[in-house]
Design a protein around this motif. Structure first.
Motif, PDB file in Angstrom:
ATOM      1  N   GLU A  99      26.187 -27.830  -6.377  1.00 45.85           N
ATOM      2  CA  GLU A  99      25.401 -29.042  -6.616  1.00 45.85           C
ATOM      3  C   GLU A  99      26.015 -29.895  -7.728  1.00 45.85           C
ATOM      4  OE1 GLU A  99      21.229 -28.191  -7.026  1.00 45.85           O
ATOM      5  OE2 GLU A  99      21.046 -28.093  -4.842  1.00 45.85           O
ATOM      6  N   ARG A 134      25.968 -39.876   2.842  1.00 46.10           N
ATOM      7  CA  ARG A 134      25.060 -39.009   3.607  1.00 46.10           C
ATOM      8  C   ARG A 134      25.355 -37.539   3.329  1.00 46.10           C
ATOM      9  NH1 ARG A 134      25.242 -36.211   8.436  1.00 46.10           N
ATOM     10  NH2 ARG A 134      23.221 -35.932   9.400  1.00 46.10           N
ATOM     11  N   PHE A 190      24.297 -36.490  -0.169  1.00 42.83           N
ATOM     12  CA  PHE A 190      22.843 -36.317  -0.264  1.00 42.83           C
ATOM     13  C   PHE A 190      22.377 -35.065   0.480  1.00 42.83           C
ATOM     14  CE2 PHE A 190      22.565 -41.003  -1.283  1.00 42.83           C
ATOM     15  CZ  PHE A 190      22.236 -40.779  -2.609  1.00 42.83           C
ATOM     16  N   MET A 191      23.089 -34.674   1.525  1.00 39.90           N
ATOM     17  CA  MET A 191      22.737 -33.429   2.219  1.00 39.90           C
ATOM     18  C   MET A 191      23.023 -32.213   1.323  1.00 39.90           C
ATOM     19  SD  MET A 191      21.330 -34.293   5.015  1.00 39.90           S
ATOM     20  CE  MET A 191      21.244 -32.783   5.928  1.00 39.90           C
ATOM     21  N   LEU A 196      22.808 -32.330  -1.956  1.00 39.72           N
ATOM     22  CA  LEU A 196      21.801 -32.380  -3.017  1.00 39.72           C
ATOM     23  C   LEU A 196      20.378 -32.147  -2.508  1.00 39.72           C
ATOM     24  CD1 LEU A 196      23.235 -35.373  -5.044  1.00 39.72           C
ATOM     25  CD2 LEU A 196      23.399 -32.944  -5.593  1.00 39.72           C
ATOM     26  N   LYS A 197      20.214 -32.113  -1.201  1.00 38.80           N
ATOM     27  CA  LYS A 197      18.893 -31.872  -0.621  1.00 38.80           C
ATOM     28  C   LYS A 197      18.401 -30.481  -1.036  1.00 38.80           C
ATOM     29  CE  LYS A 197      16.671 -31.206   3.827  1.00 38.80           C
ATOM     30  NZ  LYS A 197      16.914 -31.050   5.267  1.00 38.80           N
ATOM     31  N   PRO A 198      17.174 -30.407  -1.511  1.00 40.85           N
ATOM     32  CA  PRO A 198      16.648 -29.089  -1.908  1.00 40.85           C
ATOM     33  C   PRO A 198      16.602 -28.116  -0.720  1.00 40.85           C
ATOM     34  CG  PRO A 198      15.231 -30.845  -2.710  1.00 40.85           C
ATOM     35  CD  PRO A 198      16.223 -31.483  -1.780  1.00 40.85           C
ATOM     36  N   VAL A 199      17.004 -26.896  -0.988  1.00 42.22           N
ATOM     37  CA  VAL A 199      17.002 -25.844   0.029  1.00 42.22           C
ATOM     38  C   VAL A 199      16.123 -24.709  -0.477  1.00 42.22           C
ATOM     39  CG1 VAL A 199      18.443 -24.157   1.235  1.00 42.22           C
ATOM     40  CG2 VAL A 199      19.338 -26.424   0.771  1.00 42.22           C
ATOM     41  N   SER A 200      15.310 -24.188   0.403  1.00 41.68           N
ATOM     42  CA  SER A 200      14.454 -23.061   0.012  1.00 41.68           C
ATOM     43  C   SER A 200      15.275 -21.779  -0.016  1.00 41.68           C
ATOM     44  CB  SER A 200      13.307 -22.889   1.006  1.00 41.68           C
ATOM     45  OG  SER A 200      12.450 -23.992   0.954  1.00 41.68           O
ATOM     46  N   LYS A 256      25.769 -23.501   3.609  1.00 44.06           N
ATOM     47  CA  LYS A 256      25.321 -24.784   4.166  1.00 44.06           C
ATOM     48  C   LYS A 256      25.733 -25.937   3.253  1.00 44.06           C
ATOM     49  CE  LYS A 256      21.217 -24.690   5.937  1.00 44.06           C
ATOM     50  NZ  LYS A 256      19.754 -24.709   6.122  1.00 44.06           N
ATOM     51  N   LYS A 257      25.499 -25.789   1.968  1.00 35.80           N
ATOM     52  CA  LYS A 257      25.835 -26.853   1.020  1.00 35.80           C
ATOM     53  C   LYS A 257      27.350 -27.056   0.926  1.00 35.80           C
ATOM     54  CE  LYS A 257      21.764 -26.758  -1.903  1.00 35.80           C
ATOM     55  NZ  LYS A 257      21.434 -28.152  -2.125  1.00 35.80           N
TER      56      LYS A 257
END
Length: 185
Positions: free
Chosen positions: A41, A94, A97-98, A100-104, A147-148
């Protein structure tokens, strides 16, 4: 105390130490993966900075091309390159931002139940069960990092493409300005 009682205590202590080693191993692996998760991140945030700079340059160039637009082949090429550059930078944004998208991700269940469980079992059993919990947490972090990282790689590729398109555009812009400023019609 009998020899049998001392032997049982030593055996219990050895078993507890054995599971503590397992617990410590998974705990350190979990800590390392958690750090790696945050590093991904952090790297995305650094890419975001370079994208901001590229976007600023793009806006200035876009304004310059629109203000000095003349219908000719070179201007058409420049507008085409600018359109590709906008698409490439948009894709980069895009993907960043994907990342930086919060992941559980899984976490330890902190509750009174856990404390009661600790009080009701042998220490070796507790270490063993917590090691199993760490394995689940590690799997969760590995999936999130994977994934990140995939989005981060795609963002990096798009940023490289944007940089290359920017260089091509700047070259055509420079050639156009030099060519049209020296040639008199």
């Amino acid at each position: 105390m009998t020899d049998n009682g001392v032997f049982e205590k030593e055996e219990l202590k050895a078993e507890t130490e054995r599971y503590k080693v397992l617990f410590d191993f998974y705990k350190s692996e979990y800590d390392a993966l958690r750090n790696e998760y945050y590093k991904v991140e952090d790297k995305a945030a650094k890419y975001l900075t370079s994208l901001s700079v590229l976007s600023g340059i793009l806006l200035v160039l876009f304004k310059e091309v629109i203000n000095n637009f003349q219908l000719n082949v070179l201007s058409s090429i420049q507008v085409s390159i600018l359109c590709l550059l906008v698409l490439s930078i948009s894709a980069s944004w895009r993907f960043i931002f994907m990342v930086l998208k919060p992941v559980s991700v899984k976490s330890f269940p902190y509750s009174q139940k856990g404390i009661d469980y600790f009080d009701s079992v042998k220490l070796s059993t507790f270490y063993y069960s917590m090691s199993i919990e760490y394995v689940n947490l590690i799997d969760s972090y590995k999936g999130a990092i994977e994934k990140k990282t995939e989005f981060l790689k795609r963002a990096f590729s798009e940023i490289k493409c944007s940089g290359l398109l920017l260089l091509i555009f700047l070259s055509s812009f420079f050639i156009g300005n030099v060519l049209f400023s020296t040639v008199k019609f």
